[in-house]
Motif scaffolding. Structure first.
Motif, short mmCIF file in Angstrom:
data_model
loop_
_atom_site.label_atom_id
_atom_site.label_comp_id
_atom_site.label_asym_id
_atom_site.label_seq_id
_atom_site.Cartn_x
_atom_site.Cartn_y
_atom_site.Cartn_z
N CYS A 188 49.32 40.09 37.94
CA CYS A 188 49.24 41.35 38.67
C CYS A 188 48.59 42.44 37.84
N ARG A 189 48.96 42.52 36.57
CA ARG A 189 48.34 43.53 35.69
C ARG A 189 46.83 43.31 35.58
N GLU A 190 46.43 42.06 35.42
CA GLU A 190 45.01 41.75 35.31
C GLU A 190 44.27 42.12 36.59
N PHE A 191 44.87 41.79 37.74
CA PHE A 191 44.24 42.14 39.01
C PHE A 191 44.10 43.64 39.17
N VAL A 192 45.16 44.38 38.90
CA VAL A 192 45.12 45.84 39.05
C VAL A 192 44.09 46.44 38.11
N SER A 193 44.03 45.95 36.89
CA SER A 193 43.05 46.46 35.93
C SER A 193 41.63 46.23 36.41
N ARG A 194 41.35 45.03 36.89
CA ARG A 194 39.99 44.73 37.39
C ARG A 194 39.67 45.49 38.67
N ALA A 195 40.66 45.64 39.53
CA ALA A 195 40.45 46.39 40.77
C ALA A 195 40.11 47.84 40.45
N ARG A 196 40.81 48.42 39.49
CA ARG A 196 40.52 49.80 39.10
C ARG A 196 39.13 49.92 38.47
N GLN A 197 38.77 48.96 37.64
CA GLN A 197 37.43 48.98 37.03
C GLN A 197 36.34 48.96 38.09
N ASN A 198 36.62 48.29 39.20
CA ASN A 198 35.65 48.18 40.29
C ASN A 198 35.84 49.26 41.35
N HIS A 199 36.69 50.23 41.04
CA HIS A 199 36.93 51.38 41.92
C HIS A 199 37.42 50.95 43.31
N LEU A 200 38.22 49.90 43.33
CA LEU A 200 38.81 49.43 44.57
C LEU A 200 40.05 50.28 44.84
N SER A 201 40.16 50.83 46.03
CA SER A 201 41.31 51.67 46.35
C SER A 201 42.56 50.81 46.53
N TYR A 202 43.70 51.47 46.34
CA TYR A 202 44.98 50.79 46.53
C TYR A 202 45.09 50.23 47.95
N LYS A 203 44.75 51.04 48.94
CA LYS A 203 44.86 50.61 50.34
C LYS A 203 43.95 49.40 50.62
N LYS A 204 42.75 49.45 50.10
CA LYS A 204 41.81 48.34 50.31
C LYS A 204 42.33 47.07 49.62
N ALA A 205 42.87 47.22 48.40
CA ALA A 205 43.40 46.07 47.67
C ALA A 205 44.56 45.44 48.43
N ILE A 206 45.47 46.25 48.92
CA ILE A 206 46.62 45.74 49.68
C ILE A 206 46.15 45.05 50.96
N ALA A 207 45.19 45.65 51.64
CA ALA A 207 44.67 45.06 52.87
C ALA A 207 44.04 43.69 52.60
N LEU A 208 43.27 43.61 51.50
CA LEU A 208 42.63 42.33 51.16
C LEU A 208 43.65 41.28 50.76
N ILE A 209 44.63 41.68 50.00
CA ILE A 209 45.69 40.74 49.61
C ILE A 209 46.42 40.23 50.84
N SER A 210 46.75 41.14 51.75
CA SER A 210 47.45 40.74 52.98
C SER A 210 46.61 39.78 53.79
N GLU A 211 45.33 40.07 53.89
CA GLU A 211 44.43 39.20 54.66
C GLU A 211 44.30 37.82 54.01
N LEU A 212 44.12 37.78 52.71
CA LEU A 212 43.96 36.51 52.01
C LEU A 212 45.26 35.72 51.95
N TRP A 213 46.37 36.41 51.90
CA TRP A 213 47.67 35.74 51.81
C TRP A 213 47.93 34.91 53.05
N GLU A 214 47.41 35.34 54.18
CA GLU A 214 47.62 34.64 55.44
C GLU A 214 46.79 33.35 55.53
N ASP A 215 45.72 33.25 54.76
CA ASP A 215 44.85 32.07 54.83
C ASP A 215 45.50 30.84 54.32
#
Length: 124
Positions: A97-124
């Protein structure tokens, strides 16, 4: 027995830590069971193409953390108790989780977008 010949080492952290983490991953994923015998330090050094002293340092760490036991001249074995398993699960999950959050921040991914993507991918 855990094989180390497919372990892909990277330059981000010391090799001995990567060896120890690999054993933890094997425990968490069911690739290592309580009482499983580990290869000798020399065998791991050959399989992973690393210095035997590095492997010795990894063994020392694994023994200190309690998930590897070495008694006398007998082979080292994996030791998994419910407490050890829970600790390893927490540590590895937190690390991912720390690694993901760090990389997401480096790529300027918003919290809401990250959560939405995780939710979408988790269902697959």
């Amino acid at each position: 027995m855990i094989a180390f010949d497919h372990l892909a080492l990277d330059g981000r952290q010391p090799v001995y830590l990567q060896l120890a983490e690999y054993v933890k991953q094997q425990i968490l994923c069911g690739g290592a069971q309580d009482g499983d015998v580990l290869p000798s330090r020399r065998e791991i050094a050959v399989q992973a193409n690393v210095n035997p002293n590095t492997v010795q340092k990894a063994y020392r760490l694994m023994e200190e953390e309690g998930y590897v036991v070495t008694e006398g001249n007998r082979p080292s074995t994996v030791r998994i108790t419910p407490e050890i398993f829970a600790r390893i699960e927490e540590e590895l999950t937190l690390g991912l989780c720390r690694e993901f959050v760090s990389r997401a921040r480096q790529n300027h991914l918003s919290y809401k977008k990250a959560i939405a993507l995780i939710s979408e991918l988790w269902e697959d």
